[in-house]
Design a protein around this motif. Structure first.
Motif, PDB file in Angstrom:
ATOM      1  N   ASN A 234       0.955 -11.218 -35.760  1.00 32.31           N
ATOM      2  CA  ASN A 234       0.824 -11.289 -37.214  1.00 32.31           C
ATOM      3  C   ASN A 234       0.103 -10.057 -37.751  1.00 32.31           C
ATOM      4  N   PHE A 235      -0.925  -9.605 -37.030  1.00 32.76           N
ATOM      5  CA  PHE A 235      -1.672  -8.419 -37.441  1.00 32.76           C
ATOM      6  C   PHE A 235      -0.846  -7.151 -37.266  1.00 32.76           C
ATOM      7  N   LEU A 236      -0.140  -7.039 -36.152  1.00 38.46           N
ATOM      8  CA  LEU A 236       0.593  -5.811 -35.844  1.00 38.46           C
ATOM      9  C   LEU A 236       1.910  -5.702 -36.599  1.00 38.46           C
ATOM     10  N   CYS A 237       2.643  -6.797 -36.686  1.00 41.48           N
ATOM     11  CA  CYS A 237       4.018  -6.734 -37.177  1.00 41.48           C
ATOM     12  C   CYS A 237       4.232  -7.365 -38.541  1.00 41.48           C
ATOM     13  N   GLY A 238       3.310  -8.208 -38.983  1.00 44.80           N
ATOM     14  CA  GLY A 238       3.536  -8.916 -40.234  1.00 44.80           C
ATOM     15  C   GLY A 238       4.474 -10.093 -40.027  1.00 44.80           C
ATOM     16  N   LYS A 239       5.182 -10.494 -41.062  1.00 42.90           N
ATOM     17  CA  LYS A 239       6.043 -11.670 -41.011  1.00 42.90           C
ATOM     18  C   LYS A 239       7.312 -11.392 -40.206  1.00 42.90           C
ATOM     19  N   SER A 403     -11.398  -4.901 -43.029  1.00 37.53           N
ATOM     20  CA  SER A 403     -11.320  -6.283 -43.489  1.00 37.53           C
ATOM     21  C   SER A 403      -9.990  -6.929 -43.153  1.00 37.53           C
ATOM     22  N   THR A 404      -8.927  -6.107 -42.957  1.00 39.45           N
ATOM     23  CA  THR A 404      -7.603  -6.669 -42.663  1.00 39.45           C
ATOM     24  C   THR A 404      -7.566  -7.429 -41.349  1.00 39.45           C
ATOM     25  N   VAL A 405      -8.482  -7.120 -40.451  1.00 42.61           N
ATOM     26  CA  VAL A 405      -8.453  -7.747 -39.135  1.00 42.61           C
ATOM     27  C   VAL A 405      -9.730  -8.547 -38.858  1.00 42.61           C
ATOM     28  N   LEU A 406     -10.642  -8.628 -39.838  1.00 43.44           N
ATOM     29  CA  LEU A 406     -11.946  -9.249 -39.614  1.00 43.44           C
ATOM     30  C   LEU A 406     -11.824 -10.718 -39.204  1.00 43.44           C
ATOM     31  N   LEU A 407     -11.002 -11.488 -39.924  1.00 42.05           N
ATOM     32  CA  LEU A 407     -10.878 -12.913 -39.603  1.00 42.05           C
ATOM     33  C   LEU A 407     -10.365 -13.112 -38.180  1.00 42.05           C
ATOM     34  N   LYS A 433     -26.163 -25.658 -19.092  1.00 43.09           N
ATOM     35  CA  LYS A 433     -27.316 -25.198 -18.301  1.00 43.09           C
ATOM     36  C   LYS A 433     -28.112 -24.119 -19.040  1.00 43.09           C
ATOM     37  N   ARG A 434     -27.414 -23.285 -19.819  1.00 42.89           N
ATOM     38  CA  ARG A 434     -28.096 -22.244 -20.596  1.00 42.89           C
ATOM     39  C   ARG A 434     -27.414 -22.160 -21.953  1.00 42.89           C
ATOM     40  N   PRO A 435     -27.883 -22.967 -22.922  1.00 46.00           N
ATOM     41  CA  PRO A 435     -27.212 -23.065 -24.230  1.00 46.00           C
ATOM     42  C   PRO A 435     -27.134 -21.733 -24.959  1.00 46.00           C
ATOM     43  N   GLN A 436     -26.183 -21.669 -25.875  1.00 46.42           N
ATOM     44  CA  GLN A 436     -25.894 -20.453 -26.650  1.00 46.42           C
ATOM     45  C   GLN A 436     -25.988 -20.762 -28.140  1.00 46.42           C
ATOM     46  N   LEU A 437     -26.716 -19.929 -28.884  1.00 42.33           N
ATOM     47  CA  LEU A 437     -26.758 -20.022 -30.344  1.00 42.33           C
ATOM     48  C   LEU A 437     -25.951 -18.867 -30.919  1.00 42.33           C
ATOM     49  N   VAL A 438     -25.004 -19.190 -31.804  1.00 44.92           N
ATOM     50  CA  VAL A 438     -24.198 -18.167 -32.478  1.00 44.92           C
ATOM     51  C   VAL A 438     -24.626 -18.125 -33.948  1.00 44.92           C
ATOM     52  N   VAL A 439     -25.145 -16.987 -34.389  1.00 47.07           N
ATOM     53  CA  VAL A 439     -25.613 -16.809 -35.765  1.00 47.07           C
ATOM     54  C   VAL A 439     -24.556 -16.024 -36.531  1.00 47.07           C
ATOM     55  N   MET A 440     -24.076 -16.583 -37.636  1.00 44.16           N
ATOM     56  CA  MET A 440     -22.982 -15.980 -38.390  1.00 44.16           C
ATOM     57  C   MET A 440     -23.452 -15.542 -39.766  1.00 44.16           C
ATOM     58  N   GLU A 441     -23.749 -14.240 -39.910  1.00 46.76           N
ATOM     59  CA  GLU A 441     -24.182 -13.674 -41.180  1.00 46.76           C
ATOM     60  C   GLU A 441     -23.005 -13.553 -42.154  1.00 46.76           C
ATOM     61  N   GLU A 442     -23.328 -13.619 -43.457  1.00 48.23           N
ATOM     62  CA  GLU A 442     -22.303 -13.495 -44.503  1.00 48.23           C
ATOM     63  C   GLU A 442     -21.113 -14.416 -44.215  1.00 48.23           C
ATOM     64  N   ALA A 443     -21.429 -15.667 -43.874  1.00 44.75           N
ATOM     65  CA  ALA A 443     -20.393 -16.586 -43.389  1.00 44.75           C
ATOM     66  C   ALA A 443     -19.335 -16.892 -44.440  1.00 44.75           C
ATOM     67  N   HIS A 444     -19.677 -16.797 -45.727  1.00 45.59           N
ATOM     68  CA  HIS A 444     -18.697 -17.116 -46.768  1.00 45.59           C
ATOM     69  C   HIS A 444     -17.508 -16.153 -46.743  1.00 45.59           C
ATOM     70  N   ARG A 445     -17.669 -14.988 -46.125  1.00 43.48           N
ATOM     71  CA  ARG A 445     -16.582 -14.015 -46.079  1.00 43.48           C
ATOM     72  C   ARG A 445     -15.455 -14.453 -45.139  1.00 43.48           C
ATOM     73  N   TYR A 446     -15.762 -15.277 -44.168  1.00 41.03           N
ATOM     74  CA  TYR A 446     -14.726 -15.636 -43.199  1.00 41.03           C
ATOM     75  C   TYR A 446     -14.660 -17.135 -42.904  1.00 41.03           C
ATOM     76  N   LEU A 447     -15.431 -17.952 -43.614  1.00 35.28           N
ATOM     77  CA  LEU A 447     -15.376 -19.401 -43.395  1.00 35.28           C
ATOM     78  C   LEU A 447     -14.909 -20.131 -44.650  1.00 35.28           C
ATOM     79  N   ASN A 453      -6.651 -19.323 -40.915  1.00 34.30           N
ATOM     80  CA  ASN A 453      -7.918 -18.619 -40.742  1.00 34.30           C
ATOM     81  C   ASN A 453      -8.470 -18.939 -39.352  1.00 34.30           C
ATOM     82  N   PRO A 454      -8.250 -18.058 -38.349  1.00 33.69           N
ATOM     83  CA  PRO A 454      -8.703 -18.358 -36.986  1.00 33.69           C
ATOM     84  C   PRO A 454     -10.222 -18.442 -36.861  1.00 33.69           C
ATOM     85  N   ALA A 455     -10.960 -17.680 -37.689  1.00 29.89           N
ATOM     86  CA  ALA A 455     -12.421 -17.746 -37.638  1.00 29.89           C
ATOM     87  C   ALA A 455     -12.914 -19.129 -38.049  1.00 29.89           C
TER      88      ALA A 455
END
Length: 599
Positions: A234-239, A403-407, A433-447, A453-455
């Motif tokens: 979708n990113f490389l070729c479009g529709k 921005s075209t590929v950010l999501l 065993k070793r938990p992970q925290l994911v911090v998402m800044e400016e989340a409104h841009r991709y959520l 929307n894969p993100a």
């Protein structure tokens, strides 16, 4: 003798909501108790309701005429000396517990809460806490959060621009990762930094990844073959129509199967693998295989002799050259074997692959497959560089990503992390065993609520299922009203700084775990760096002054000093350099001669 802390008496009880008639001897303003001053009847402050051997605690949510019980609106008792409070917990002997075992009775005394009382609620220390600041109305008392619930039950840091949001995040992450027994040096935190603000704030305790790395930083690469092929196409070729898409996916699956069989990749079963399995394949070779039938011509009608002039080259993306076909029924003949009718899409694909701004994705260095599909470095090396190093924090600086590929890229990053920790959940490196925290800044841009929307899809999955597998999310945004409802509703802890937009405030108010509308209404008047913290990680909803990091360890997000800058004499300006850094897409770019002189 009347206690100096007496505020009033219970007038009515309706579940957790209690109406309090203020004591006539209480003057509005400030009360002096034990040499300390306390503001009387402040929204958001605590009150204590003694119940024999234990005390109930409540938070003031309304004050004045609007707090008058509806049953008294036409009675002689009506007036402005009423409070509405919300019951939140109790102290039995010396231990504070959230929730209540009994309700107060009418005419029970209601008292101001002193610093001694607050120390009983907030002063208790236990393992697994992290200090984030101090009580706004009692700065001698630390505010601690339960780290287990902060991570596994997810959280949100929300605030308008200029409210201190980035500084709050930096302070919180520094507190979590602090060494020498103060924090948790073996923490595992991944920060998606959309604006490139956090390298200066967290550089001493984090590995920084950037498309154009500086000194001590790492180069950010995201192998295209780790993305789902449908997203890449979708990113490389479009529709494209379904026929063409299916044919290309079949070619990708065949290429992945060949590598899996040739290299005997550990854990890969060729009978159960899918086209989405993260196995390398050559995108350049795929392009050549697809473009060749689109331009091919034949010297004979039986189509056994190609009219080739110059073969194509996958390495340089050189188009194959054939003799042009004729419009009459004569040689050379137009090809009709394997033609998908996607010449325009393949031209776009080639253009994207030659575009240098996408090199971090389509030319990922040691992770780029050769024309046979083999790679120098595989996913284990990528995961180890992101979440397997010695430091507690990883900052992925995405400020240089188009921005075209950010999501798609954020979706790919989260997919790589989630899938790896999900499937390895029983191993030492896994999320349990070793938990992970994911911090998402400016989340409104991709959520947001966009379709495809894969993100957002990956964050929804983390929000719904991550708790069981040791993967927590922290959503950071200045526009909570633009974030997908499902994601925000899964956040168990809210750190809400000043929010001036009424739509954003209402969104936060609706999502708050505690029904304290009066406190939520104060979001618009919070001071910079001040937050209302509520939810599972907080013992009680609290108004907190966030601890500021050192001056040299704050995010690069401060407002420019306009008056000071405009008053200062102008220095030498070079707009050649302006255009140079613009073209380089790197604000730290320097000409080669300058770098040599520095060296």
């Amino acid at each position: 003798m009347i206690a100096p802390t007496l505020l009033g008496h219970v007038g009515s009880v309706a579940g957790a909501t209690v109406s309090v008639r203020q004591f006539e001897g209480v003057a509005s303003g400030i009360a002096i108790i034990g040499g300390r001053s306390y503001r009387v009847g402040q929204v958001g402050s605590f009150v204590r309701i003694p119940q024999g051997y234990h005390d109930l605690y409540a938070i003031i949510s309304e004050v004045g005429a609007s707090a008058t019980p509806t049953t008294l609106t036409n009675a002689l008792d009506r007036g402005e000396r009423w409070l509405t409070v919300q019951l939140v917990g109790e102290i039995v002997e010396a231990s504070f517990e959230r929730g209540i075992s009994q309700y107060p009775n009418v005419n029970d005394e209601v008292h101001l809460v002193t610093e001694e009382d607050l120390a009983k609620i907030y002063g208790t220390e236990f393992a697994g806490q992290v200090v984030v600041g101090r009580l706004a109305n009692a700065e001698s008392i630390s505010v601690r959060l339960d780290l287990d619930k902060l991570v596994t039950r997810h959280s949100a840091v929300l605030g308008s621009t200029g409210s201190g949001k980035s500084t709050t995040v930096a302070s919180l992450l520094r507190s979590i990762s602090a060494p020498d027994g103060e924090g948790f040096p073996s923490a595992r935190i991944l920060l998606l930094d959309i604006h490139g603000e956090y390298a200066s704030a967290l550089g001493d305790s984090a590995e920084i990844f950037r498309i154009t790395p500086g000194d001590g930083e790492n180069k950010l690469v995201i192998p295209y073959w780790a993305l789902r092929p449908t997203e890449m196409l979708n990113f490389l070729c479009g529709k494209m129509d379904d026929r063409a898409t299916t044919a290309i996916l079949d070619k990708i699956f065949a290429a992945k199967s060949a590598i899996a069989q040739a290299d005997s990749l550990p854990g890969v079963d060729v009978n159960s693998m899918t086209v989405d399995s993260p196995i390398p394949y050559s995108l350049r070779n795929l392009w050549l295989e697809l473009i060749d039938p689109e331009v091919k011509t034949w010297l004979d009608q039986t189509k056994t002799q190609p009219a080739i002039v110059l073969p194509g080259d996958a390495a340089t993306l050189r188009l194959p050259t054939y003799q042009p076909h004729t419009t009459t029924n004569s040689s050379p003949y137009q090809n009709n074997i394997g033609v998908l009718g996607i010449r325009k899409q393949l031209d776009r694909m080639r253009s994207r692959m030659l575009d240098r701004q996408f090199e971090f994705l389509l030319r990922p260095g040691e992770w780029e497959p050769d024309l046979t599909g083999h790679v120098e470095n595989d996913l284990p090396a990528l995961l180890e560089s992101w979440i397997g190093h010695e430091k507690a924090i990883t900052v992925l600086d995405l400020s240089g990503i188009p921005s075209t590929v950010l999501l798609d890229l954020i979706g790919a990053i989260l997919s790589i992390i989630y899938e790896a920790l999900f499937w390895s959940r029983e191993r030492e490196e896994g999320g349990r065993k070793r938990p992970q925290l994911v911090v998402m800044e400016e989340a409104h841009r991709y959520l947001g609520r966009e379709a495809d929307n894969p993100a957002r899809e990956m964050v929804q999955r983390i929000a719904k299922e991550g708790r069981k597998f040791g993967i927590g999310a922290m959503i950071v945004s200045q526009r909570p009203s633009e974030i997908d409802d499902t994601i925000l509703s899964q956040c168990g802890t809210f750190i809400a700084l000043r929010l001036t937009n009424s739509t954003d405030r209402s969104k936060v108010q609706a999502a708050l775990p505690d029904n304290l509308s009066g406190i939520a209404d104060s979001l618009s008047v919070l001071r910079t760096g001040e937050a209302i913290i509520t939810g599972e990680a907080a013992r009680l909803p609290v108004r907190c002054r966030i601890t500021l990091p050192p001056e040299d360890r704050r995010p690069n997000s401060a407002d420019p000093l306009v008056s000071e800058s405009w008053k200062r004499a102008r220095g030498a300006e070079d707009y050649n350099q302006v255009v140079a850094v613009w073209r380089a897409q790197d604000p730290k770019w320097k000409p080669p001669e300058a770098e040599e002189n520095e060296g």
